[in-house]
Design a protein around this motif. Structure first.
Motif, short mmCIF file in Angstrom:
data_model
loop_
_atom_site.label_atom_id
_atom_site.label_comp_id
_atom_site.label_asym_id
_atom_site.label_seq_id
_atom_site.Cartn_x
_atom_site.Cartn_y
_atom_site.Cartn_z
N GLN A 46 0.91 -1.10 -0.07
CA GLN A 46 0.28 0.34 -0.49
C GLN A 46 0.75 0.83 -0.09
O GLN A 46 0.75 2.51 -0.68
CB GLN A 46 -0.67 -0.52 0.94
N GLN A 49 2.47 1.67 -3.45
CA GLN A 49 1.06 2.53 -4.08
C GLN A 49 1.29 3.71 -3.83
O GLN A 49 0.89 4.59 -4.88
CB GLN A 49 0.15 1.97 -4.04
N HIS A 50 1.65 4.04 -3.32
CA HIS A 50 0.94 5.68 -2.99
C HIS A 50 1.92 6.57 -3.04
O HIS A 50 2.15 7.66 -4.35
CB HIS A 50 1.25 6.65 -1.13
N ARG A 52 4.82 5.43 -6.14
CA ARG A 52 3.89 4.83 -7.22
C ARG A 52 3.45 6.16 -8.11
O ARG A 52 3.65 6.85 -8.49
CB ARG A 52 3.89 3.52 -7.46
N SER A 53 1.96 6.23 -7.49
CA SER A 53 1.47 7.38 -7.54
C SER A 53 2.23 8.87 -7.74
O SER A 53 2.14 9.65 -9.12
CB SER A 53 0.54 6.75 -7.41
N ALA A 54 2.69 8.69 -6.50
CA ALA A 54 3.68 10.01 -6.54
C ALA A 54 4.61 10.45 -7.31
O ALA A 54 4.39 11.93 -8.28
CB ALA A 54 3.49 10.42 -5.56
N GLU A 56 5.10 8.79 -10.36
CA GLU A 56 4.52 9.22 -12.06
C GLU A 56 3.55 10.00 -12.27
O GLU A 56 3.80 10.51 -13.22
CB GLU A 56 2.86 7.80 -12.15
N GLU A 57 2.93 10.50 -11.40
CA GLU A 57 2.71 11.97 -11.72
C GLU A 57 3.58 13.91 -12.05
O GLU A 57 3.51 13.97 -12.82
CB GLU A 57 2.06 12.84 -9.97
N ARG A 64 7.59 -2.15 -10.52
CA ARG A 64 7.98 -3.40 -9.53
C ARG A 64 8.30 -3.67 -9.30
O ARG A 64 8.27 -4.81 -10.10
CB ARG A 64 6.09 -2.62 -9.47
#
Length: 409
Positions: A46, A49-50, A52-54, A56-57, A64
């Motif tokens: 989890q 994922q936080h 990764r999203s940041a 990618e932004e 991964r």
């Protein structure tokens, strides 16, 4: 166009980070609120994922890397193809020592300028700093000479058993490695040296016998282990920073049985590789005194020392000068614990302790100083603009009011 650290860049970065301080603190709080003990892959996933999203932004390409017994790791690179293959490596970890549901008894708490919580200091606030340092450079369109490559693992607190091979591979090709571990002490010292860490299991084999009927027919493994333990503790050398600690012992069957087997688990901390080789030799040369017993030794040095090599010192001096552009008198020090920086230092110039300033690592009072978050984020962002320590250029004079070298610890 490639940018470099200058007083003007320092002001730009500081202002941007200060303007986004609340977002920085909120992201750190979000990471702490997602509990992630090393032994719980699903929980670490989890947090990954936080992150990764940041990333990618920010326009990073994120992979991964799967783990067998862990949540795996993130490897992130700028998505745009670079002209140069040269890069700098940023390493952090998302796992903590705290078991699930620790937040029930050790809740997130902001008081007196401190943010308390499990893993906030070691090292989730540091991960927030990493993300916002990259955000600052992106927002200000400041492009580092060395491409930032980010590696975040989920097994550092248990010795990085699965991620070390990835770290070695990445460090071999890097111009430098910046380790986002907590800063050292309330002064926020950079960790320019770390002790190497080893673990050994010493096993004594004896001979069982009835303690009342035939005590002479037995050979006590516990008696012999008591001699060995004293020899191990005698290897401590405080003047050289060498520690040898027997932290766990086990053995025997029943109180009325001469013990046929006993074991001791030994923790070793050494400041240099030569010290590691010396202690390794002494431990493996231990001999028994009790007739009928035998000794077996397993284990070894798990992480080598991070030593103040010539290129590590050059990187430290670069960071100290960059800090002056922000008006920070940066100091350094030696840590008794190990990190992934111990590994990267074998292959690339390494600077450790670039994470949050606070205290209480692995303790119930773990905290960070909130007002130091922005400062250390700006420092990391500015350091990312520096050229390779092997190809340094003269920097413009530092503003007079910030020209204070301070004491090197």
């Amino acid at each position: 166009m490639n940018a470099r650290a200058t007083p003007v860049r320092a002001q730009q970065i500081s202002r941007w980070v200060e303007a986004h301080r609340d977002e920085l603190v909120a992201f750190a709080t979000k990471l702490v609120g997602a509990e992630s003990p090393s032994v719980e892959p699903a929980l670490n996933a989890q947090v990954l994922q936080h992150l990764r999203s940041a990333l990618e932004e920010l326009g990073y390409h994120v992979r991964r890397l799967r783990g067998r017994n862990t949540a795996g790791h993130l490897l992130a690179r700028p998505a745009l193809r670079p002209r140069s293959r040269r890069y700098q490596l940023l390493i952090g970890h998302c796992d903590t020592v705290w078991p699930e549901h620790t937040l029930r008894t050790m809740p997130l708490n902001a008081t007196d300028g401190k943010l308390h919580g499990p893993g906030v200091y070691d090292t989730k606030a540091g991960l927030a700093q990493l993300l916002f340092a990259l955000k600052a450079l992106s927002a200000l369109r400041l492009k580092p000479r060395l491409r930032p490559v980010v590696f975040i693992n989920s097994d550092e607190e248990i010795g990085s058993p699965e991620s070390t091979r990835h770290i070695r591979r990445l460090a071999r090709g890097a111009d430098r490695a910046l380790i986002i571990e907590p800063a050292l002490g309330p002064e926020g010292r950079i960790k320019t040296a770390r002790k190497g860490v080893g673990r050994y299991t010493v096993r004594i084999r004896g001979q069982a016998a009835h303690a009342g009927l035939e005590p002479g027919a037995g050979a006590s493994a516990i008696l012999e282990l008591s001699h060995i333990i004293q020899k191990l503790f005698a290897m401590n050398d405080a003047s050289r920073g060498i520690t040898v600690n027997v932290g766990m012992v086990d053995g025997g069957l029943q109180a009325n049985v001469i013990a046929p087997e006993s074991t001791a688990v030994v923790d070793v901390r050494v400041p240099t590789q030569s010290d590691a080789e010396l202690i390794e030799s002494r431990i493996r040369s231990l001999t028994v005194e009790t007739p009928g017993t035998a000794i077996e030794v397993e284990g070894g040095l798990g992480r080598p020392p991070l030593e103040p090599t010539k290129r590590n010192r050059a990187l430290w001096e670069s960071a100290r000068e960059v800090a002056l552009l922000l008006g920070i008198e940066l100091k350094n020090g030696t840590a008794g614990g190990a990190s992934d920086g111990n590994t990267t230092s074998l292959y690339a110039p390494t600077l450790d302790g670039l994470g949050a300033v606070g205290g209480g690592a692995h303790a119930s009072h773990e905290f960070i100083y909130v007002d130091r978050l922005a400062e250390r984020t700006a420092l990391l962002a500015l350091l990312l603009l520096e050229p390779s320590v092997g190809r340094r250029r003269r920097r413009p004079p530092v503003r007079r009011e910030a020209d204070r070298s301070g004491e090197v610890g």
